[in-house]
Design a protein around this motif. Structure first.
Motif, PDB file in Angstrom:
ATOM      1  N   PHE A 187       0.927  -1.142  -0.043  1.00 37.47           N
ATOM      2  CA  PHE A 187       0.111  -0.064  -0.007  1.00 37.47           C
ATOM      3  C   PHE A 187       0.829   1.283  -0.110  1.00 37.47           C
ATOM      4  O   PHE A 187       0.725   2.110  -0.640  1.00 37.47           O
ATOM      5  CB  PHE A 187      -1.011   0.088   1.194  1.00 37.47           C
ATOM      6  CG  PHE A 187      -2.275  -0.608   0.924  1.00 37.47           C
ATOM      7  CD1 PHE A 187      -3.369   0.046   0.397  1.00 37.47           C
ATOM      8  CD2 PHE A 187      -2.491  -1.914   1.150  1.00 37.47           C
ATOM      9  CE1 PHE A 187      -4.506  -0.608   0.161  1.00 37.47           C
ATOM     10  CE2 PHE A 187      -3.673  -2.365   0.881  1.00 37.47           C
ATOM     11  CZ  PHE A 187      -4.642  -1.928   0.357  1.00 37.47           C
ATOM     12  N   ALA A 188       1.845   1.341   0.710  1.00 32.87           N
ATOM     13  CA  ALA A 188       2.671   2.375   0.870  1.00 32.87           C
ATOM     14  C   ALA A 188       3.372   2.622  -0.601  1.00 32.87           C
ATOM     15  O   ALA A 188       3.594   3.666  -1.051  1.00 32.87           O
ATOM     16  CB  ALA A 188       3.999   2.267   1.984  1.00 32.87           C
ATOM     17  N   GLY A 189       3.919   1.509  -1.211  1.00 37.47           N
ATOM     18  CA  GLY A 189       4.618   1.640  -2.262  1.00 37.47           C
ATOM     19  C   GLY A 189       3.923   2.156  -3.198  1.00 37.47           C
ATOM     20  O   GLY A 189       4.211   3.153  -4.256  1.00 37.47           O
ATOM     21  N   MET A 190       2.389   1.692  -3.448  1.00 41.85           N
ATOM     22  CA  MET A 190       1.594   2.290  -4.397  1.00 41.85           C
ATOM     23  C   MET A 190       1.146   3.507  -4.104  1.00 41.85           C
ATOM     24  O   MET A 190       1.173   4.145  -5.364  1.00 41.85           O
ATOM     25  CB  MET A 190       0.278   1.365  -4.440  1.00 41.85           C
ATOM     26  CG  MET A 190       0.515  -0.122  -5.032  1.00 41.85           C
ATOM     27  SD  MET A 190      -1.124  -1.055  -5.275  1.00 41.85           S
ATOM     28  CE  MET A 190      -1.693  -1.401  -3.450  1.00 41.85           C
ATOM     29  N   TYR A 191       1.082   3.987  -3.081  1.00 40.09           N
ATOM     30  CA  TYR A 191       0.593   5.412  -2.568  1.00 40.09           C
ATOM     31  C   TYR A 191       1.938   6.361  -3.108  1.00 40.09           C
ATOM     32  O   TYR A 191       1.611   7.191  -3.789  1.00 40.09           O
ATOM     33  CB  TYR A 191       0.450   5.597  -1.158  1.00 40.09           C
ATOM     34  CG  TYR A 191       0.281   7.038  -0.568  1.00 40.09           C
ATOM     35  CD1 TYR A 191      -1.063   7.686  -0.793  1.00 40.09           C
ATOM     36  CD2 TYR A 191       1.130   7.738  -0.321  1.00 40.09           C
ATOM     37  CE1 TYR A 191      -1.159   8.896  -0.375  1.00 40.09           C
ATOM     38  CE2 TYR A 191       1.421   9.120   0.152  1.00 40.09           C
ATOM     39  CZ  TYR A 191      -0.218   9.586   0.029  1.00 40.09           C
ATOM     40  OH  TYR A 191      -0.331  10.939   0.285  1.00 40.09           O
ATOM     41  N   SER A 224      10.180   9.101  -2.486  1.00 40.53           N
ATOM     42  CA  SER A 224      10.851   8.042  -2.469  1.00 40.53           C
ATOM     43  C   SER A 224       9.987   6.654  -2.262  1.00 40.53           C
ATOM     44  O   SER A 224       9.635   6.542  -1.177  1.00 40.53           O
ATOM     45  CB  SER A 224      12.321   7.922  -1.709  1.00 40.53           C
ATOM     46  OG  SER A 224      12.866   6.676  -1.781  1.00 40.53           O
ATOM     47  N   ILE A 225      10.000   5.829  -3.275  1.00 36.79           N
ATOM     48  CA  ILE A 225       9.301   4.726  -3.118  1.00 36.79           C
ATOM     49  C   ILE A 225      10.081   3.806  -2.094  1.00 36.79           C
ATOM     50  O   ILE A 225       9.057   3.216  -1.083  1.00 36.79           O
ATOM     51  CB  ILE A 225       8.987   3.921  -4.615  1.00 36.79           C
ATOM     52  CG1 ILE A 225       8.224   4.524  -5.369  1.00 36.79           C
ATOM     53  CG2 ILE A 225       8.536   2.407  -4.129  1.00 36.79           C
ATOM     54  CD1 ILE A 225       7.976   3.896  -6.791  1.00 36.79           C
ATOM     55  N   LYS A 226      11.163   3.519  -2.035  1.00 33.14           N
ATOM     56  CA  LYS A 226      11.983   2.762  -1.281  1.00 33.14           C
ATOM     57  C   LYS A 226      11.563   3.472   0.280  1.00 33.14           C
ATOM     58  O   LYS A 226      11.587   2.291   1.265  1.00 33.14           O
ATOM     59  CB  LYS A 226      13.441   2.785  -1.332  1.00 33.14           C
ATOM     60  CG  LYS A 226      13.799   2.199  -2.594  1.00 33.14           C
ATOM     61  CD  LYS A 226      15.339   1.988  -2.744  1.00 33.14           C
ATOM     62  CE  LYS A 226      15.513   1.422  -4.040  1.00 33.14           C
ATOM     63  NZ  LYS A 226      17.272   1.398  -4.135  1.00 33.14           N
ATOM     64  N   VAL A 253       9.546   1.176   3.387  1.00 30.17           N
ATOM     65  CA  VAL A 253      10.197   0.553   4.697  1.00 30.17           C
ATOM     66  C   VAL A 253       9.388   1.156   5.620  1.00 30.17           C
ATOM     67  O   VAL A 253       8.937   0.467   6.528  1.00 30.17           O
ATOM     68  CB  VAL A 253      11.656   1.449   4.853  1.00 30.17           C
ATOM     69  CG1 VAL A 253      12.195   1.403   6.206  1.00 30.17           C
ATOM     70  CG2 VAL A 253      12.458   0.899   3.940  1.00 30.17           C
ATOM     71  N   LEU A 254       8.689   2.463   5.357  1.00 33.18           N
ATOM     72  CA  LEU A 254       7.681   2.960   6.335  1.00 33.18           C
ATOM     73  C   LEU A 254       6.360   2.099   6.302  1.00 33.18           C
ATOM     74  O   LEU A 254       5.994   1.651   7.640  1.00 33.18           O
ATOM     75  CB  LEU A 254       7.319   4.543   6.304  1.00 33.18           C
ATOM     76  CG  LEU A 254       6.191   4.951   7.017  1.00 33.18           C
ATOM     77  CD1 LEU A 254       6.995   5.299   8.478  1.00 33.18           C
ATOM     78  CD2 LEU A 254       6.026   6.432   6.284  1.00 33.18           C
TER      79      LEU A 254
END
Length: 204
Positions: free
Chosen positions: A29-33, A174-176, A180-181
């Motif tokens: 979800f965080a990566g897609m956001y 940053s996607i990375k 991580v978050l």
């Protein structure tokens, strides 16, 4: 005893599965956001050297030292509406329709360094060619307008035109970092859920 150990092992495995699943979901979800919000900006730079006497042998003469002391003032002059208006007038008709003087003030930055006669000019936009065009126009505007604003400013020389190949790009967010978050939040949420399930089943 063996039955209790087996039961305890199942609880641990189940909790680990919940935690891992929540970590994966959080990361996805965080990566897609981050991907959805991601944008790239391009920064192009040009340098202008200002001074009455730029020869190495006379570097510490009175005029050069005076120019060095004036650099903070030159930085403020470069940010003046007169220079920004001249910058806008040097842009193409299409770009003039896209950028007002106020908008250019948010795009262009001026920096001076201690003990230096160099005024650094940078422009940051969402396009390489726009950043290059704006920073080159700003450098030319500084060269043209400074003598009008201060007749005693001395010589002004542009140290090479900005080019697209020298433009730096920055992509945010940053996607990375978001992954991580999201993983960390998923870990925390997974631990809370697994603890809540275990407590509810065995202690309530």
């Amino acid at each position: 005893m063996a039955k209790q150990n087996n039961k305890f092992t199942k609880i641990i495995i189940r909790n680990l599965v919940v935690i891992v699943v929540m970590m994966i979901i959080g990361a996805l979800f965080a990566g897609m956001y981050a991907k959805h919000k991601q944008s790239t900006s391009y920064t192009s730079e040009s340098n202008v050297i200002i001074g009455h006497n730029l020869t190495r042998n006379n570097h510490r003469n009175t005029n050069v030292l005076a120019d060095i002391n004036m650099m903070p003032s030159y930085k403020e002059m470069a940010s003046d509406s007169q220079v920004l208006e001249a910058t806008r007038n040097l842009l193409s008709k299409k770009m003039r329709s896209e950028y007002s003087v106020n908008e250019l003030s948010g795009v262009i930055s001026f920096r001076s360094r201690p003990d230096s006669l160099v005024l650094n000019i940078s422009a940051t936009t969402s396009s390489k060619n726009k950043s290059v065009a704006i920073v080159n126009a700003a450098a030319k505007a500084v060269k043209n307008e400074f003598p009008k604003m201060d007749p005693g400013v001395g010589s002004i020389r542009i140290l090479g035109k900005a080019r697209e190949k020298n433009t730096e790009s920055t992509t945010r967010p940053s996607i990375k970092k978001y992954v991580v978050l999201g993983t960390a939040l998923g870990l925390l949420l997974g631990m809370i859920i697994s603890f809540s399930i275990t407590s509810w089943k065995h202690f309530i």
